[in-house]
Design an enzyme around this catalytic site. Structure first.
Site, PDB file in Angstrom:
ATOM      1  N   CYS A   1      22.503 -11.973  43.611  1.00 54.86           N
ATOM      2  CA  CYS A   1      23.422 -12.427  42.567  1.00 54.86           C
ATOM      3  C   CYS A   1      23.103 -13.863  42.169  1.00 54.86           C
ATOM      4  O   CYS A   1      23.173 -14.224  40.986  1.00 54.86           O
ATOM      5  CB  CYS A   1      24.868 -12.320  43.042  1.00 54.86           C
ATOM      6  SG  CYS A   1      25.407 -10.623  43.343  1.00 54.86           S
ATOM      7  N   LEU A   2      22.740 -14.666  43.136  1.00 53.42           N
ATOM      8  CA  LEU A   2      22.381 -16.056  42.861  1.00 53.42           C
ATOM      9  C   LEU A   2      21.230 -16.127  41.863  1.00 53.42           C
ATOM     10  O   LEU A   2      21.264 -16.927  40.920  1.00 53.42           O
ATOM     11  CB  LEU A   2      22.015 -16.763  44.163  1.00 53.42           C
ATOM     12  CG  LEU A   2      21.571 -18.234  44.082  1.00 53.42           C
ATOM     13  CD1 LEU A   2      22.026 -18.996  45.317  1.00 53.42           C
ATOM     14  CD2 LEU A   2      20.060 -18.355  43.945  1.00 53.42           C
TER      15      LEU A   2
END
Length: 211
Positions: free
Chosen positions: A50-51
């Protein structure tokens, strides 16, 4: 999986984190008549995949803004979790420096209305309602036009990261059609030849889209 293309994007009001501040009644309605929107869901804060997506959208944010497109992220985490992650330096696994809104869908109703919430409710042998699976969102992405209509959607499973370049390409394709009435053939990119729309399916969809 619900197909929202051609329909009005589900409306909501929720807490978002924007510019280091909490916005208690954030809504996509603020962009109606003003901007196209890329509204995307990601499973969870403080996760490595997600980062990469959140930072990738930030790195290309100026490109989207130049096209009049707002970027908005959303997960089922709390606004406190969003805020903490936004305050965490990137070298420590954080997303410090991200300037677009992150919506906190703590009730999971936004993800449910966009049909990207993993798992489902069911009854166990004791007749009690339980949640089966993981109540996190899939990697859903929705391109919404200025009228609030979904024009493109894609939903990936958790392990499959999305392409920011493809999101930009779809923005170009939609805006080219809106401005010139020309359709984008396979693998079309801005600057390439498009197809003149006549009485094709796209005209039919334009006439029958929920406005």
């Amino acid at each position: 999986m619900a197909v929202l293309v051609g329909k009005r994007a589900p409306s909501f009001k929720a807490i978002a984190v924007l510019g280091g501040e909490f916005e208690p009644d954030f809504s996509l309605d603020r962009y109606l008549g003003k901007k196209h929107v890329i509204f995307y869901f990601y499973p969870a804060d403080f996760t490595s995949l997600c980062l990469t997506e959140i930072l990738a959208f930030q790195e290309r944010l100026a490109d989207f803004e130049a096209k009049g497109v707002a970027i908005v992220g959303c997960s089922t985490d709390t606004h406190f979790s969003h805020y903490t992650w936004l305050q965490t330096p990137r070298e420590q696994g954080g997303i410090q420096g991200v300037t677009y809104p992150l919506v906190a869908d703590t009730t999971k109703t936004i993800a449910a209305n966009y049909d990207v919430l993993g798992g489902h409710y069911d009854y166990n042998d004791a007749g009690e309602m339980t949640f089966i699976g993981s109540p996190l969102s899939y990697r859903g992405l929705f391109l919404i036009d200025k009228d609030g209509i979904v024009r493109h959607q894609v939903v990936n499973d958790g392990p499959l990261g999305r392409s920011v370049n493809e999101a930009l390409r779809l923005v170009d394709a939609l805006q080219h059609y809106e401005q010139h009435g020309e359709e984008s053939p396979a693998d079309w990119e801005a600057g390439k030849n498009a197809l003149r729309s006549t009485s094709s399916a796209s005209n039919y969809l334009d006439k029958h889209t929920a406005r």
